[in-house]
Design an enzyme around this catalytic site. Structure first.
Site, PDB file in Angstrom:
ATOM      1  N   HIS A 103      -3.657   2.862  -4.536  1.00  0.00           N
ATOM      2  CA  HIS A 103      -2.914   2.613  -3.293  1.00  0.00           C
ATOM      3  C   HIS A 103      -1.484   2.162  -3.612  1.00  0.00           C
ATOM      4  CE1 HIS A 103      -5.982   3.028  -0.140  1.00  0.00           C
ATOM      5  NE2 HIS A 103      -6.846   2.560  -1.013  1.00  0.00           N
ATOM      6  N   ASP A 108       0.884  -1.174   0.000  1.00  0.00           N
ATOM      7  CA  ASP A 108       0.000   0.000   0.000  1.00  0.00           C
ATOM      8  C   ASP A 108       0.916   1.217   0.000  1.00  0.00           C
ATOM      9  OD1 ASP A 108      -2.165   1.926   0.592  1.00  0.00           O
ATOM     10  OD2 ASP A 108      -3.299   0.146   1.139  1.00  0.00           O
ATOM     11  N   ASP A 154     -10.880  -1.648  12.627  1.00  0.00           N
ATOM     12  CA  ASP A 154     -10.134  -0.421  12.922  1.00  0.00           C
ATOM     13  C   ASP A 154     -11.061   0.644  13.497  1.00  0.00           C
ATOM     14  OD1 ASP A 154     -11.118  -0.696  10.266  1.00  0.00           O
ATOM     15  OD2 ASP A 154     -10.061   1.095   9.625  1.00  0.00           O
ATOM     16  N   ASP A 210      -9.210  -1.459  -4.970  1.00  0.00           N
ATOM     17  CA  ASP A 210     -10.063  -0.457  -4.330  1.00  0.00           C
ATOM     18  C   ASP A 210      -9.514   0.949  -4.509  1.00  0.00           C
ATOM     19  OD1 ASP A 210      -7.903  -1.326  -2.677  1.00  0.00           O
ATOM     20  OD2 ASP A 210      -8.766  -0.184  -1.014  1.00  0.00           O
ATOM     21  N   GLU A 211     -10.444   1.876  -4.511  1.00  0.00           N
ATOM     22  CA  GLU A 211     -10.157   3.305  -4.383  1.00  0.00           C
ATOM     23  C   GLU A 211      -9.091   3.815  -5.350  1.00  0.00           C
ATOM     24  OE1 GLU A 211     -11.314   4.168   0.201  1.00  0.00           O
ATOM     25  OE2 GLU A 211      -9.391   3.181  -0.057  1.00  0.00           O
TER      26      GLU A 211
HETATM   27  C1  ACM Z   1     -10.875  -0.565   1.647  1.00  0.00           C
HETATM   28  O1  ACM Z   1     -11.261  -0.388   2.821  1.00  0.00           O
HETATM   29  N1  ACM Z   1     -10.406   0.451   0.950  1.00  0.00           N
HETATM   30  C2  ACM Z   1     -10.934  -1.868   1.020  1.00  0.00           C
END
Ligand code: ACM
Length: 685
Positions: free
Chosen positions: A269, A193, A418, A324-325
């Protein structure tokens, strides 16, 4: 093994579960977590010898035998099956019952003179031993019973974000022990990441010489310094797993029937990679691009080379490729990306992402593995064989299932560990949110699915993103006891789950884990939700109509038009759907129904910087008797110090003595791009 004899004694003392033996009684299977499916109680009891208990495995297995000798029961090999205290039969697939019986099923029979275990695989026998060990941890005198147990789901996972903060190998081995006890069977390692690359790749040494290190330990310090990496030095913070480390983790996991799934993030990421190797970014410059370039061939060469080394190392059937993202920001401007889109007639960057994932999937499939991606991989069209990990709620997972794909449910509201698990004022700084044990426990991934759909639902996973979790002990604190709830949802049939009984078992299990050196949340002193949220409030505007001059978005609309005057106050987080959120300003008019004497106007706003929720810059209040001519009442400015990053609820209220039928509130959002504005109620008195 990490579970000591001391922990047995502790658990004997601590166990307060209904149906669970006190020290003077016998240990019963209903004290085990995850709760076994299918318990038949028999008369009598069996006392496990304090030392020197013996086992014999028919259909012998060296791995299981060595585990049994090392495990907390410290068993010895018997000369033959008939003489063994614990006799284990691993039957071939043909000879076992069908139906709900799976590769992980087992039958554990505790009779007055012996214990017998049957399973069709070593995994099943291993789980029978876990059940037995938890019973023996309560009390060596075991209630006679027959347990026919099978998991509800095939995938029972925990995710470890070792990028944001690197965790040493020993930490992962310790968690594998806890996972085995809980019958969790997937360790998902988020290895790469923006915060650091964590796995040795021989072909690209800068990933671990440079992109695995930074100077600042604390997340916000690193962010404030512009998220820079540094070459390895004695002062550098970070780390990575060598290939030998990974092999050791894999061997330890295999012995515990846990599959380790590596995640290599792409295309987003990935700024640690585009900073180490800028030639595979759109700009070609370090510290510029968040995503890999989807136009350059060099990107795919790089990723295929990396995946080759990862696949050679990890035997898992799945490789998680993130997805993702992705910002796709650079892709709009990049000549290579544009060229790729033109030549393939791709309509937009979502389709370019789909092309990217498709190409990677083909490569991974050629190497005999399947990909998993976060639910964004649905955007622009899902690739043929992908499994979706649904995190933005469950819609993505359900869509994938309806399209014939497999899905793993890990919706943030229930499975993001988290998020804080208790009142934020008493908890360590976290990314925000509020996911107490009960909320994790109450999640039922199959609740809305038909039997046909359920065939594609692999299971459940808890995720611990670790931006705000620098310490290993803090990570454990966040996992336990919530990982117990993930485990029970993954294993125990939904109709047998019951929170009160689970919580009592969880209390006992926390004590056992503490005695074994784990840090756990203090469940016995849980504070609970925001007290204000526990009762409704009454005020002049309650139940009154609200007109929205700026519409609220769909994402956090809470109860829609009635939210701001329903008398319902929000809890610690907006995910309780009592808070209404927007990334715009908020401009609303409350109609009190008639001209009334009023004395006070106010609204309560949330400030929680982790999830980018900020109290407004200022709030203006206006009043009117006729709905057309408004008088300005007050402007209330934000007085929260810049950089204040703990959760805060801030009332923007004013005394106003006058008459009004209409009360208008204009809340001006925080200046930050994309900042959220959340309020739960407009109060008029
Ligand atoms: C994520 O929480 N971006 C998978």
């Amino acid at each position: 093994m990490r579970f000591s004899l001391f922990s047995y004694i502790m658990l004997c003392i601590m166990c307060v579960c209904p149906g669970v033996a006190s020290a003077a009684e016998t240990a019963v299977p209903s004290g085990v977590t995850p709760l076994p499916n299918g318990i038949t109680i028999k008369s009598g009891e069996y006392t496990l010898p304090g030392s020197g208990a013996t086992f014999y495995i028919k259909g012998s297995s060296q791995t299981l035998a060595s585990y049994l000798q090392d495990c907390k029961l410290r068993l010895h090999q018997a000369a033959n099956y008939a003489k063994a205290d614990i006799g284990i039969v691993i039957k071939s697939k043909k000879s076992v019952p069908t139906g709900s019986y799976t590769d992980e099923s087992y039958t554990l029979s505790i009779a007055p003179r012996q214990i017998r275990i049957e399973a069709q695989t070593e995994a099943g026998a291993f789980y029978a031993i876990q059940t037995l060990m938890q019973m023996a941890a309560q009390q060596r005198r075991l209630q006679c019973c027959i347990i026919n147990d099978s998991p509800a789901y095939r995938w029972r996972g925990l995710m470890f974000d070792v990028s944001r903060h690197f965790r040493p190998k020993a930490f992962l081995l310790k968690q594998l022990d806890a996972m085995a006890m809980l019958k969790l069977n997937v360790m998902h390692l988020h290895l790469t990441d923006g915060a650091g690359w964590r796995i040795q790749i021989d072909k690209y040494p800068r990933l671990t010489e440079f992109a695995a290190w930074r100077r600042e330990r604390k997340w916000m310090d690193w962010v404030a310094q512009g998220k820079k990496y540094c070459d390895f030095s004695n002062e550098a913070y970070g780390g990575y797993y060598t290939k030998d480390d990974i092999r050791e983790i894999l061997a330890y996991a295999t012995k515990r029937h846990i599959t380790v799934i590596p995640e290599i993030e792409m295309p987003g990421h990935s700024e640690e990679v585009t900073s180490a190797y800028p030639e595979i970014s759109c700009s070609g410059k370090a510290y510029t691009d968040y995503d890999f370039c989807a136009g350059k061939e060099a990107t795919f060469t790089f990723l295929q080379n990396v995946l080759d080394e990862v696949i050679d190392l990890f035997p898992s059937p799945y490789i998680h490729i993130g997805g993702d993202e992705a910002s796709k920001g650079g892709w709009h401007k990049c000549a290579d990306c544009k060229k790729r889109m033109e030549s393939l007639q791709l309509k937009n960057v979502d389709e370019l992402q789909s092309y990217f994932i498709n190409r990677i999937e083909k490569y991974v499939n050629q190497r005999g593995r399947q990909i998993i991606g976060w639910d964004e991989i649905l955007e622009g069209g899902l690739t043929p064989n992908a499994t979706v990990m649904s995190w933005r709620g469950t819609d993505g997972g359900i869509k994938a299932i309806n399209d014939g794909h497999d899905a793993i449910m890990t919706p943030g509201e229930y499975c993001y560990l988290d998020y804080t698990q208790d009142a934020p004022f008493k908890e360590p700084l976290s990314i925000g949110g509020y996911t107490p044990l009960k909320q994790v426990y109450d999640y039922n991934p199959g609740a809305t699915l038909t039997d046909t759909q359920k065939r594609h639902l692999l299971g459940i996973q808890g995720n611990l993103w670790s931006e705000y979790i620098p310490d290993d002990s803090h990570a454990e604190y966040m996992y336990y006891p919530r990982a117990f709830a993930i485990a029970e949802t993954g294993w125990t049939n939904a109709n047998l789950k019951q929170y009160d009984s689970f919580k009592k078992r969880a209390l006992g299990l926390c004590e056992m884990m503490k005695a074994d050196g784990y840090k756990t949340f203090d469940l016995a002193h849980e504070y609970g939700n925001r007290p204000e949220s526990k009762t409704q409030i009454d005020h002049l505007a309650k139940g009154c109509k609200v007109k929205y001059n700026i519409p609220y978005g769909d994402k956090w609309k809470a109860a829609g038009d009635v939210t701001l005057t329903d008398g319902i106050v929000g809890g610690w987080t907006y995910t309780d759907r009592r808070w209404q959120g927007t990334t715009d300003n908020m401009d609303v008019v409350v109609d009190l129904g008639a001209v009334k004497d009023i004395h006070y106007i106010g609204a309560n706003f949330m400030h929680s910087t982790g999830p980018w929720v900020y109290a407004p810059e200022k709030v203006d209040y206006y009043v009117s008797e006729d709905g057309s001519k408004y008088d300005h009442v007050a402007t209330i400015h934000c007085d929260i110090p810049e950089g204040y990053d703990a959760l805060l609820f801030k009332i923007y209220g004013t005394v106003y003595n006058g008459k009004a039928r209409y009360v208008r509130m204009v809340a001006h959002k925080n200046y930050r791009d994309g900042a959220w504005l959340f309020t739960d109620e407009i109060i008029v008195n």
